[in-house]
Design an enzyme around this catalytic site. Structure first.
Site, mmCIF file in Angstrom:
data_model
loop_
_atom_site.group_PDB
_atom_site.id
_atom_site.type_symbol
_atom_site.label_atom_id
_atom_site.label_comp_id
_atom_site.label_asym_id
_atom_site.label_seq_id
_atom_site.Cartn_x
_atom_site.Cartn_y
_atom_site.Cartn_z
ATOM 1 N N GLU A 29 36.529 56.694 9.924
ATOM 2 C CA GLU A 29 36.550 55.700 10.776
ATOM 3 C C GLU A 29 37.804 54.472 10.420
ATOM 4 O OE1 GLU A 29 35.602 51.867 12.677
ATOM 5 O OE2 GLU A 29 35.512 52.286 10.563
ATOM 6 N N ASP A 86 33.322 56.841 5.164
ATOM 7 C CA ASP A 86 34.496 56.470 4.332
ATOM 8 C C ASP A 86 34.473 54.923 4.162
ATOM 9 O OD1 ASP A 86 34.871 56.333 7.262
ATOM 10 O OD2 ASP A 86 37.138 56.301 7.016
#
Ligand code: ZN
Length: 376
Positions: A133, A68
């Site tokens: 994350e 991400d």
């Protein structure tokens, strides 16, 4: 175009704004399966993660990272479209170039190269990849680690691909992180008219000397790897907006970044002692965002230092500075953890970019670390 840059382009063209993955992990798993890995998708709630492993024996050397990326902000502010990667003047430009799709590409290609040369390598190689994350980090690495712990699968050494470098790739390796402890303090007073203070109790006046004591407190000296623990107030709110009203409550939000010389419990106790000394009436809610961890000299740190020296010719600096990373979830299992990735000067910014050749250098470093640890 080198294999690492080609894969980085493929990953960066996917709009995996946290917690989306947009097919990045499927692409990585295809490559790893072809290199002899068993791949296990692990989706928790809205978050895609995967665990991949090649080999059954120890030691288990794991690459960890996230697919991400943070939002772009207004795309019109970008010189190049953030999800149309390109190389401009030797710089790979686009969201995720540095944080951390460039590292993911380097890891995959390094492992492919290593496995081709050492198909019967010692130990095992693994990947622990999440798409959560940059977000709340609740259904990502922490859940995968819980899954591994439940079946007693132990990571011995872990390389996190976070952008650790300052001026040149590999000049800084993060071998630990400070802890992060947050507090929300509500000091209770009695609201009243400013002309009748004897009928009120002003929480601003009562809290001010206590906050000064907290700000001036010397929490520890730090140590060889950590700077001294710091206390910072980030928000203060009080008052009704009217000029003639003594407020009834004061809210203070603060954060500790702490070393391994103190524990979160010690910091809590010492904070309460200071507040109690000033006779405040208060509530205090604590959040431990991450515990500090440190990986001292040992097989992993030594291999990384030697690999960087051999590939680049310079010495690397060990550092624990910077924000938290998913290493905080892996280190408590007893794993040696370090972070090695490209330069971090443009991460989370508009026009994120990284020197294209640095990703090939990083690939060579990762491959050399594997050779030092697992070559048969
Ligand atoms: Zn990152």
């Amino acid at each position: 175009m080198t294999p690492t840059l080609e894969l980085a382009f493929d990953l960066m063209a996917r709009r995996s704004v946290t917690p989306e993955d947009d097919g990045c992990q499927e692409l990585m798993m295809q490559r790893l399966k072809a290199a002899g890995f068993d791949c296990e998708p692990l989706r928790f709630e809205e978050v895609d993660n995967f665990w991949a492993r090649r080999g059954q024996d120890g030691p288990l050397v794991c690459f960890a990272g996230h697919t991400d990326v943070v939002p772009t902000g207004p795309e019109a502010n970008w010189q190049h479209s953030p999800f149309e990667p390109q190389i401009d003047n030797g710089m790979l430009c686009g969201r995720g170039a540095a944080d951390m799709k460039g590292s993911l590409a380097a890891m995959v290609v390094a492992v492919e190269n290593f496995v081709a040369k050492h198909p019967g390598h010692k130990g095992s190689i693994a990947f622990l990849i999440t798409s959560d994350e940059e977000g709340p980090a609740k259904h990502g690495t922490v859940k995968v680690v819980e899954t591994l712990e439940a079946r007693n699968e132990k990571i011995d050494m872990c390389i996190v691909g976070e952008p650790s470098s300052t001026n040149k790739v590999g000049d800084v390796v993060k071998n630990g992180r400070r802890g992060s402890l947050g507090g929300v303090l509500r000091v209770h007073g009695i609201q009243g008219h400013v002309a009748y203070p004897h009928l009120a109790r002003n929480p601003v006046h009562q809290a001010a000397p206590a906050l000064a004591d907290l700000a001036n407190e010397h929490w520890d000296e730090g140590n060889a790897f950590f700077p001294a623990t710091s206390f910072q107030i980030s928000n203060i709110h009080s008052g009704t907006g009217a000029t003639n009203v003594i407020p009834g409550e004061l809210e203070v939000v603060f954060n500790f970044r702490f070393s391994t010389e103190v524990t979160a419990d010690e910091l809590k106790q010492r904070t309460h002692a200071i507040l109690d000394k000033h006779g405040l009436q208060y509530d205090l809610d604590w959040t431990v965002n991450g515990l500090p961890f440190l990986t001292d000299h040992g097989p992993l740190v030594d291999a990384a230092q030697q690999a960087i020296k051999e590939v680049c010719g310079y010495d690397t600096e060990l550092s624990t500075a910077g924000g938290t990373s998913d290493g905080r979830f892996i280190a408590p299992t007893g794993a040696q953890v370090l972070e090695l990735g490209p330069c971090n000067d443009t991460i989370h910014k508009v026009n994120e970019r990284v020197k294209a050749e640095d990703l090939d250098t990083l690939t060579a470093m990762y491959e050399r670390i594997l050779e030092l640890l697992l070559a048969s």
